[in-house]
Scaffold this motif. Structure first.
Motif: not given
Length: 178
Positions: A122, A133, A153
């Motif tokens: 991510t 994200f 992320a």
């Protein structure tokens, strides 16, 4: 009014009756999570001034242990819920976490996890006033049937640093897989 421990023991006795069957079946224990919502125990570790029960960590973990005696899965998501509340407080400003705590206590929100910092699939993109994200996460404890997620992320524009965010689970673009 029963104490949080008395409430947990009553719930644990209920959970014990179906724990083996639910474990064999798999999936999300919706009825049990709803019972936790209705019990008020999701506000256990939230300070009293934000609508919670103001329990100490030792008391919160004692209740996790009560659930673990009969249902390790329920204990896991319940414990993770309180860990996510601690995480949001650690990584956000008071003007962010205080309203989340108040809403969690008032609305009986369940917090889930999409945090796994070792899963770097991510990434985050900065669009000036907001961030996006994008990617996938593994090991998302309690994410299914949650109202809020703590997600991580990789921010490549910041040299690969980890960015952590609180995100409503039902937000457009989020898909939770079982």
């Amino acid at each position: 009014m029963p104490s949080p421990l008395q409430t947990a023991k009553r719930l644990a006795a209920e959970f014990a009756r179906t724990a083996v069957e639910r474990d064999e079946r798999g999936g999300t224990p919706k009825a049990e999570r709803d019972a936790l919502r209705q019990s008020g125990l999701l506000a256990l570790s939230i300070p009293i001034q934000y609508g919670g029960l103001g329990a100490r960590w030792s008391d919160t973990l004692g209740i996790v242990r009560e659930f673990a005696k009969v249902d390790s899965s329920i204990a896991h998501v319940f414990g993770f819920h309180h860990l996510m509340l601690a995480t949001v407080r650690l990584f956000s400003r008071p003007d962010q976490w205080q309203p989340w705590f108040e809403q969690t206590a008032r609305k009986n929100w369940f917090w889930g996890n999409a945090l796994n910092p070792l899963d770097t699939r991510t990434v985050v993109k900065d669009f000036g006033g907001w961030r996006e994200f994008s990617g996938k996460k593994s090991f998302c404890s309690g994410a299914s049937d949650s109202e809020m997620l703590i997600a991580s992320a990789v921010d490549e524009t910041a040299g690969g640093k980890l960015l952590i965010a609180a995100i409503p689970s039902g937000r457009s673009g989020i898909t939770l897989h079982n």
